[in-house]
Write an enzyme that holds these catalytic residues in place. Structure first.
Site, short mmCIF file in Angstrom:
data_model
loop_
_atom_site.label_atom_id
_atom_site.label_comp_id
_atom_site.label_asym_id
_atom_site.label_seq_id
_atom_site.Cartn_x
_atom_site.Cartn_y
_atom_site.Cartn_z
N TYR A 28 15.32 13.16 -9.73
CA TYR A 28 15.08 12.77 -11.16
C TYR A 28 13.85 13.73 -11.72
O TYR A 28 13.03 14.06 -10.97
CB TYR A 28 14.75 11.20 -11.11
CG TYR A 28 15.82 10.22 -11.03
CD1 TYR A 28 16.73 10.28 -12.00
CD2 TYR A 28 15.86 9.58 -9.99
CE1 TYR A 28 17.84 9.40 -11.84
CE2 TYR A 28 16.71 8.36 -10.13
CZ TYR A 28 17.79 8.44 -11.16
OH TYR A 28 18.76 7.64 -10.85
N LYS B 238 -2.10 -13.85 5.37
CA LYS B 238 -1.63 -14.06 3.97
C LYS B 238 -0.60 -12.99 3.57
O LYS B 238 -0.43 -12.06 4.25
CB LYS B 238 -3.01 -13.93 2.94
CG LYS B 238 -3.72 -12.41 3.20
CD LYS B 238 -5.03 -12.65 2.63
CE LYS B 238 -5.57 -11.24 2.60
NZ LYS B 238 -6.94 -11.10 2.56
C1 LIG Z 1 -7.88 -10.73 3.58
C2 LIG Z 1 -9.25 -11.07 3.91
C3 LIG Z 1 -9.69 -10.90 5.28
C4 LIG Z 1 -8.78 -9.87 6.17
O1 LIG Z 1 -9.33 -8.52 5.87
P1 LIG Z 1 -8.90 -7.29 6.71
O2 LIG Z 1 -9.60 -6.09 5.66
O3 LIG Z 1 -7.52 -7.31 6.22
O4 LIG Z 1 -9.21 -7.47 7.96
C5 LIG Z 1 -10.84 -11.52 5.62
N1 LIG Z 1 -11.33 -12.21 4.92
C6 LIG Z 1 -11.12 -12.69 3.81
C7 LIG Z 1 -11.79 -13.72 2.90
C8 LIG Z 1 -10.01 -12.13 3.36
O5 LIG Z 1 -9.37 -12.37 2.05
#
Ligand SMILES: *Cc1c(COP(=O)(O)O)cnc(C)c1O
Length: 363
Positions: free
Chosen positions: A259, A35
């Site tokens: 800055y 994602k």
């Molecule tokens: C993002 C997500 C994961 C992966 O989590 P990590 O901590 O990056 O391994 C797994 N399951 C769900 C439902 C998620 O939203």
């Protein structure tokens, strides 16, 4: 001349990290979580490189469709499920799996017929974000089974809230609550596939491995644990964020840098300017003292990060020259460490690299 600022994405490291996940959780299936542009690494390139994964997980339909259109044929799970009937049409025409976590989704599924859809029934075991209550699980499962469009088997899943903390008792409790909630499944069919673990679960809690694991951050070489480093698990950084020195200036003791003049030279000293800033996704809140590599050696960030540039203390690198290479994180400098200095987590830094940065993929 083009700017040297780039994110080098090491696809061999990515594949290696998936193997680490496979070793940690052998004999189970691995859904690679890609994602948010594969945690900022570029979703399509990452999906293509992860041809050893059993499935992919994304948050949104908008993320899944480009994968299908690029010819990715593995199962793709929508972790947020769907919101509207329109989504449901797309899910079925693109053959996407979806998480069912809410009554509103159940009603839509009950109302349609036609192409089948694979669903993952999500139970809330303590994260308190998405999911049905454990005591609803059996009833929801039965309703799903009666839907005309549900493809068998129905998967069962939950998500861990505190798997980043190895001392937190919640993880084992969540696993117990999950098993209790799905006891009905044993009576129906022992082969109903279940999934609990994110990266923290994969590396820290074998009891959470079940049938499918869902590693995300570890695939990118980052430790899922508080104060952990990927190297402790033999994970290799996938993204190395690089730039170069574009100026070196000598300042007198007492002169102020950047800055707001918030940083004052404690000495007569050389200060280097690096061509990267928050407009590229480098965190503006990185504190003075944040490590930066110049010619592979550690120096410290000084002053405030600006949009296109940041400054570094070159007292430790008196021979540095304009054009010398700089690493902001990745190979030689764990992103976890930079995240600490910016009061955030590596996930956020990786996701934040902007498209002004050139991405180079290496095998
Ligand atoms: C993002 C997500 C994961 C992966 O989590 P990590 O901590 O990056 O391994 C797994 N399951 C769900 C439902 C998620 O939203």
């Amino acid at each position: 001349m083009t700017r040297a600022t780039r994110a080098v994405i090491d696809l061999a490291a990515l594949k290696h990290n998936l193997q680490i996940s496979r070793h940690a959780a052998p004999q189970v299936r691995h859904m690679a979580i890609i994602k948010a542009q594969a945690y900022g690494h570029g979703m399509l390139r990452i999906a293509r490189a992860l041809d050893d994964a059993d499935a992919f997980g994304v948050a949104l339909i908008e993320e899944a469709i480009p994968l299908r259109e690029a010819g990715i044929s593995k199962p793709i799970l929508l972790l947020e499920g769907f919101i509207s009937e329109k989504d449901l049409i797309l899910i079925r025409s693109y053959n996407l799996d979806c998480v069912v976590h809410h009554e509103s989704q159940l009603k839509m599924l009950e109302a349609v017929s036609g192409d089948p859809v694979s669903v993952w029934l999500k139970i809330d075991t303590g994260m308190h974000r998405l999911g049905f209550k454990p005591q609803q699980a059996h009833d929801v499962y039965q309703r799903l089974q009666q839907c005309a469009v549900i493809r068998q088997p129905i998967h069962l899943m939950t998500h861990l809230a505190n798997a980043d903390d190895r001392d937190d008792k919640l993880t084992e409790q969540q696993v117990k609550i999950f098993h209790k909630a799905i006891q009905f499944a044993d009576a129906i069919d022992r082969s109903i596939p279940c999934s609990i673990a994110n990266s923290g679960g994969v590396l820290g809690w074998p009891v959470s491995h079940a049938d499918w694991v869902r590693p995300g951050i570890m695939l990118y070489g980052v430790s899922p644990f508080i104060a952990g480093k990927g190297k402790e698990y033999d994970l290799k950084p996938v993204m190395t964020l690089q730039s170069e020195l574009i100026a070196i200036n000598q300042f007198k003791k007492g002169e102020k840098v950047g800055y707001g003049g918030s940083w004052t030279c404690p000495d007569d000293m050389p200060v280097g300017v690096v061509s990267i800033g928050y407009g590229d996704g480098y965190p503006r809140h990185a504190r003075p003292g944040t490590p930066v590599l110049v010619n592979g050696q550690r120096v410290q960030l000084v002053g405030r990060v600006s949009m296109d540039m940041l400054s570094v203390d070159l007292r430790e690198q008196p021979a540095a020259l304009v054009g010398d290479p700089v690493t902001l994180w990745g190979e030689g400098l764990p992103v976890e460490e930079v995240a600490d200095y910016a009061s955030t987590i590596a996930y956020e830094l990786l996701c934040s690299v902007t498209n002004r940065v050139q991405f180079d993929y290496i095998e």
